[in-house]
Design a protein around this motif. Structure first.
Motif, PDB file in Angstrom:
ATOM      1  N   LEU A  47       0.805  -1.217   0.000  1.00  0.00           N
ATOM      2  CA  LEU A  47       0.000   0.000   0.000  1.00  0.00           C
ATOM      3  C   LEU A  47       0.843   1.275   0.000  1.00  0.00           C
ATOM      4  CD1 LEU A  47      -2.665  -0.990   2.705  1.00  0.00           C
ATOM      5  CD2 LEU A  47      -2.910  -1.130   0.226  1.00  0.00           C
ATOM      6  N   GLU A  48       2.109   1.156   0.385  1.00  0.00           N
ATOM      7  CA  GLU A  48       2.944   2.334   0.591  1.00  0.00           C
ATOM      8  C   GLU A  48       3.143   3.194  -0.657  1.00  0.00           C
ATOM      9  OE1 GLU A  48       6.519   1.055   2.467  1.00  0.00           O
ATOM     10  OE2 GLU A  48       5.514   0.451   4.323  1.00  0.00           O
ATOM     11  N   PRO A  49       3.412   2.606  -1.852  1.00  0.00           N
ATOM     12  CA  PRO A  49       3.591   3.473  -3.040  1.00  0.00           C
ATOM     13  C   PRO A  49       2.380   4.356  -3.315  1.00  0.00           C
ATOM     14  CG  PRO A  49       4.386   1.264  -3.486  1.00  0.00           C
ATOM     15  CD  PRO A  49       3.675   1.187  -2.166  1.00  0.00           C
ATOM     16  N   GLY A  50       1.183   3.794  -3.152  1.00  0.00           N
ATOM     17  CA  GLY A  50      -0.026   4.576  -3.379  1.00  0.00           C
ATOM     18  C   GLY A  50      -0.190   5.690  -2.358  1.00  0.00           C
ATOM     19  N   VAL A  51       0.172   5.392  -1.102  1.00  0.00           N
ATOM     20  CA  VAL A  51       0.088   6.400  -0.049  1.00  0.00           C
ATOM     21  C   VAL A  51       1.043   7.549  -0.343  1.00  0.00           C
ATOM     22  CG1 VAL A  51       0.476   6.857   2.400  1.00  0.00           C
ATOM     23  CG2 VAL A  51      -0.655   4.753   1.701  1.00  0.00           C
ATOM     24  N   LEU A  52       2.243   7.227  -0.792  1.00  0.00           N
ATOM     25  CA  LEU A  52       3.225   8.272  -1.103  1.00  0.00           C
ATOM     26  C   LEU A  52       2.719   9.192  -2.212  1.00  0.00           C
ATOM     27  CD1 LEU A  52       6.651   6.366  -0.994  1.00  0.00           C
ATOM     28  CD2 LEU A  52       5.833   8.099   0.599  1.00  0.00           C
ATOM     29  N   GLU A  53       2.175   8.620  -3.267  1.00  0.00           N
ATOM     30  CA  GLU A  53       1.686   9.431  -4.379  1.00  0.00           C
ATOM     31  C   GLU A  53       0.532  10.318  -3.938  1.00  0.00           C
ATOM     32  OE1 GLU A  53       3.003   9.824  -7.397  1.00  0.00           O
ATOM     33  OE2 GLU A  53       4.628   8.567  -6.611  1.00  0.00           O
ATOM     34  N   LYS A  54      -0.353   9.767  -3.137  1.00  0.00           N
ATOM     35  CA  LYS A  54      -1.502  10.541  -2.667  1.00  0.00           C
ATOM     36  C   LYS A  54      -1.060  11.664  -1.741  1.00  0.00           C
ATOM     37  CE  LYS A  54      -5.966  10.768  -3.128  1.00  0.00           C
ATOM     38  NZ  LYS A  54      -6.598  10.885  -4.477  1.00  0.00           N
ATOM     39  N   THR A  55      -0.085  11.374  -0.893  1.00  0.00           N
ATOM     40  CA  THR A  55       0.421  12.397   0.034  1.00  0.00           C
ATOM     41  C   THR A  55       1.088  13.532  -0.730  1.00  0.00           C
ATOM     42  OG1 THR A  55       0.815  10.679   1.705  1.00  0.00           O
ATOM     43  CG2 THR A  55       1.878  12.798   2.045  1.00  0.00           C
ATOM     44  N   GLY A  61      12.174  24.433   6.756  1.00  0.00           N
ATOM     45  CA  GLY A  61      11.803  24.987   8.055  1.00  0.00           C
ATOM     46  C   GLY A  61      10.578  24.280   8.614  1.00  0.00           C
ATOM     47  N   ARG A  62       9.867  24.970   9.486  1.00  0.00           N
ATOM     48  CA  ARG A  62       8.656  24.409  10.070  1.00  0.00           C
ATOM     49  C   ARG A  62       7.518  24.441   9.044  1.00  0.00           C
ATOM     50  NH1 ARG A  62       8.639  23.749  15.517  1.00  0.00           N
ATOM     51  NH2 ARG A  62       6.367  23.966  15.581  1.00  0.00           N
ATOM     52  N   ILE A  63       6.725  23.391   9.052  1.00  0.00           N
ATOM     53  CA  ILE A  63       5.617  23.263   8.106  1.00  0.00           C
ATOM     54  C   ILE A  63       4.302  23.120   8.875  1.00  0.00           C
ATOM     55  CG2 ILE A  63       4.605  21.834   6.293  1.00  0.00           C
ATOM     56  CD1 ILE A  63       7.029  23.239   5.307  1.00  0.00           C
ATOM     57  N   ASP A  64       3.315  23.891   8.464  1.00  0.00           N
ATOM     58  CA  ASP A  64       1.977  23.760   9.039  1.00  0.00           C
ATOM     59  C   ASP A  64       1.222  22.720   8.203  1.00  0.00           C
ATOM     60  OD1 ASP A  64      -0.501  23.949  10.163  1.00  0.00           O
ATOM     61  OD2 ASP A  64      -0.825  26.071   9.707  1.00  0.00           O
ATOM     62  N   PHE A  65       1.238  21.478   8.665  1.00  0.00           N
ATOM     63  CA  PHE A  65       0.641  20.401   7.877  1.00  0.00           C
ATOM     64  C   PHE A  65      -0.699  19.917   8.454  1.00  0.00           C
ATOM     65  CE2 PHE A  65       4.170  18.591  10.474  1.00  0.00           C
ATOM     66  CZ  PHE A  65       3.406  17.946  11.440  1.00  0.00           C
ATOM     67  N   ARG A  66      -1.357  20.758   9.229  1.00  0.00           N
ATOM     68  CA  ARG A  66      -2.623  20.352   9.833  1.00  0.00           C
ATOM     69  C   ARG A  66      -3.678  20.009   8.781  1.00  0.00           C
ATOM     70  NH1 ARG A  66      -3.267  25.342  13.927  1.00  0.00           N
ATOM     71  NH2 ARG A  66      -2.374  26.350  12.076  1.00  0.00           N
ATOM     72  N   GLU A  67      -3.748  20.800   7.735  1.00  0.00           N
ATOM     73  CA  GLU A  67      -4.734  20.512   6.685  1.00  0.00           C
ATOM     74  C   GLU A  67      -4.380  19.229   5.947  1.00  0.00           C
ATOM     75  OE1 GLU A  67      -8.284  21.162   5.018  1.00  0.00           O
ATOM     76  OE2 GLU A  67      -7.359  22.459   6.542  1.00  0.00           O
ATOM     77  N   LEU A  68      -3.082  18.997   5.774  1.00  0.00           N
ATOM     78  CA  LEU A  68      -2.632  17.767   5.122  1.00  0.00           C
ATOM     79  C   LEU A  68      -3.021  16.545   5.945  1.00  0.00           C
ATOM     80  CD1 LEU A  68      -1.020  16.214   2.986  1.00  0.00           C
ATOM     81  CD2 LEU A  68       1.062  16.726   4.273  1.00  0.00           C
ATOM     82  N   VAL A  69      -2.877  16.635   7.257  1.00  0.00           N
ATOM     83  CA  VAL A  69      -3.261  15.523   8.134  1.00  0.00           C
ATOM     84  C   VAL A  69      -4.759  15.238   8.005  1.00  0.00           C
ATOM     85  CG1 VAL A  69      -3.489  14.791  10.539  1.00  0.00           C
ATOM     86  CG2 VAL A  69      -1.384  15.892   9.770  1.00  0.00           C
ATOM     87  N   LYS A  70      -5.568  16.290   7.924  1.00  0.00           N
ATOM     88  CA  LYS A  70      -7.015  16.105   7.772  1.00  0.00           C
ATOM     89  C   LYS A  70      -7.334  15.388   6.466  1.00  0.00           C
ATOM     90  CE  LYS A  70      -8.321  20.241  10.422  1.00  0.00           C
ATOM     91  NZ  LYS A  70      -8.980  21.589  10.337  1.00  0.00           N
ATOM     92  N   ASN A  71      -6.652  15.806   5.388  1.00  0.00           N
ATOM     93  CA  ASN A  71      -6.879  15.166   4.095  1.00  0.00           C
ATOM     94  C   ASN A  71      -6.524  13.683   4.130  1.00  0.00           C
ATOM     95  OD1 ASN A  71      -5.604  18.127   2.423  1.00  0.00           O
ATOM     96  ND2 ASN A  71      -7.703  17.652   3.006  1.00  0.00           N
ATOM     97  N   LEU A  72      -5.394  13.372   4.762  1.00  0.00           N
ATOM     98  CA  LEU A  72      -4.941  11.988   4.837  1.00  0.00           C
ATOM     99  C   LEU A  72      -5.853  11.149   5.722  1.00  0.00           C
ATOM    100  CD1 LEU A  72      -1.101  12.649   5.143  1.00  0.00           C
ATOM    101  CD2 LEU A  72      -2.272  11.618   3.199  1.00  0.00           C
ATOM    102  N   ALA A  73      -6.309  11.734   6.829  1.00  0.00           N
ATOM    103  CA  ALA A  73      -7.203  11.006   7.732  1.00  0.00           C
ATOM    104  C   ALA A  73      -8.532  10.690   7.046  1.00  0.00           C
ATOM    105  CB  ALA A  73      -7.436  11.819   8.998  1.00  0.00           C
ATOM    106  N   GLU A  90      -8.892  10.268   3.907  1.00  0.00           N
ATOM    107  CA  GLU A  90      -8.621   9.320   2.821  1.00  0.00           C
ATOM    108  C   GLU A  90      -8.391   7.903   3.336  1.00  0.00           C
ATOM    109  OE1 GLU A  90      -7.987   8.097  -1.131  1.00  0.00           O
ATOM    110  OE2 GLU A  90      -8.662  10.067  -0.412  1.00  0.00           O
ATOM    111  N   TYR A  91      -7.654   7.773   4.457  1.00  0.00           N
ATOM    112  CA  TYR A  91      -7.233   6.441   4.908  1.00  0.00           C
ATOM    113  C   TYR A  91      -7.888   5.978   6.213  1.00  0.00           C
ATOM    114  CZ  TYR A  91      -3.767   7.083   1.267  1.00  0.00           C
ATOM    115  OH  TYR A  91      -3.167   7.290   0.046  1.00  0.00           O
ATOM    116  N   HIS A  92      -8.627   6.846   6.877  1.00  0.00           N
ATOM    117  CA  HIS A  92      -9.418   6.477   8.064  1.00  0.00           C
ATOM    118  C   HIS A  92      -8.581   5.769   9.131  1.00  0.00           C
ATOM    119  CE1 HIS A  92     -12.909   7.576   5.670  1.00  0.00           C
ATOM    120  NE2 HIS A  92     -12.495   6.745   4.717  1.00  0.00           N
ATOM    121  N   THR A  93      -7.438   6.333   9.427  1.00  0.00           N
ATOM    122  CA  THR A  93      -6.577   5.822  10.490  1.00  0.00           C
ATOM    123  C   THR A  93      -5.804   6.995  11.086  1.00  0.00           C
ATOM    124  OG1 THR A  93      -4.913   4.137  11.027  1.00  0.00           O
ATOM    125  CG2 THR A  93      -4.584   5.385   8.989  1.00  0.00           C
ATOM    126  N   ARG A  94      -5.095   6.747  12.176  1.00  0.00           N
ATOM    127  CA  ARG A  94      -4.288   7.811  12.781  1.00  0.00           C
ATOM    128  C   ARG A  94      -3.127   8.162  11.857  1.00  0.00           C
ATOM    129  NH1 ARG A  94      -2.152   6.256  18.451  1.00  0.00           N
ATOM    130  NH2 ARG A  94      -1.223   8.337  18.167  1.00  0.00           N
TER     131      ARG A  94
END
Length: 286
Positions: free
Chosen positions: A80-88, A121-133, A135-139
């Motif tokens: 599943l990892e290659p697909g997760v990387l592309e989606k991320t 530097g520092r990245i605000d990835f809160r929106e990215l985490v929401k998108n991934l959650a 999509e994949y319904h896991t932590r």
């Protein structure tokens, strides 16, 4: 207490776990409970005994020896990892995030998805985490890693013409400083002493202890030494071949070459701000 080392990646760090009731040996696949969750790893080396008084924290025992079902789940997660990387990467681009997605991994029970990235530097990835959650319904856990870890993922060829060390045998990165390069009389040109990661070459640290040992009692450039022809100032020192080039103090433009054993140190050069500069160099990691 009987413990064994467990490794999760071929060149990853090794962690200690108690063997509990299980009979394990080198290369035995085991399931363990880590701070990230349930994971499958491989034993490295033999079981050995350690005094519990010497432990700084409590060691967890192996959960079980890996079964066929564990391996089936493990390889399914890997697929599943290659697909997760592309989606991320797609989500990161849509959110205009300046980050390089490196790799990802599921815990064995898929209760957590860990994604590693590199950024300036520092990245605000809160929106990215929401998108991934969504999509994949896991932590989801995003981990920012250094440039050395990033280069380890992509690999490449070093200036020696061989595959970079971080992809062949290095499991943990040691601190490398400019002082080590100076200790070996290397050119301080960043292009020549930096690796693919932009940091100082790891191999600079390999022979540093040998150079340090050879320099003990040897004069540095600028020191005053006594030779068979009188006092002289050290202009250069070849530690490996044990040679030194000097300029005589009582003669103009007169030079000499001696073995280190044939000269005697009279006085060190005036340190001035040199010590401060060395302290700064010792803390620098290009």
């Amino acid at each position: 207490m009987n413990v064994i080392r467990v490794q999760f990646k071929p060149l990853g760090k090794k962690y200690f776990f108690g063997v509990g009731k299980y009979h394990v040996k080198d290369k035995t696949a085991v399931v363990v409970n880590t701070i990230r969750g349930i994971e499958l790893g491989f034993c490295v080396g033999d079981v050995f005994d350690i005094d519990e008084k010497d432990l700084t924290s409590e060691l967890k025992d192996i959960v079980r020896v890996a079964s066929k079902d564990d391996f089936r789940q493990f390889y399914h997660n890997k697929s599943l990892e290659p697909g997760v990387l592309e989606k991320t990467k797609e989500f990161a681009k849509n959110n205009n995030l300046e980050m390089k997605i490196l790799e990802c991994e599921y815990t064995l029970d898929c209760s957590k998805l860990i994604i590693y990235f590199e950024a300036e530097g520092r990245i605000d990835f809160r929106e990215l985490v929401k998108n991934l959650a969504d999509e994949y319904h896991t932590r989801i856990e995003l981990r920012q890693v250094g440039s050395r870890d990033g280069a380890k993922v992509f690999g490449g060829i070093g200036p020696c013409g061989l595959i970079v060390c971080c992809q062949t045998f290095i499991t943990e990165f040691e601190n490398v400083t400019v002082k080590m390069a100076k200790n070996q009389n290397l050119s301080l040109n960043p292009v020549k002493i930096s690796g693919n990661c932009g940091k100082l070459l790891c191999c600079i640290g390999y022979e540093n202890d040998v150079y340090t040992e050879l320099r003990e009692g040897a004069p540095d450039v600028g020191d005053i030494v006594m030779t068979e022809n009188g006092e002289a100032k050290v202009l250069s020192s070849d530690i490996l071949n044990r040679n030194v080039k000097v300029k005589y103090l009582d003669e103009e433009a007169s030079f000499g070459y001696f073995k280190l054993d044939d000269v005697k140190l009279i006085r060190k050069k005036i340190a001035g701000n040199q010590n401060k500069k060395e302290e700064i160099d010792d803390a620098i990691d290009l």
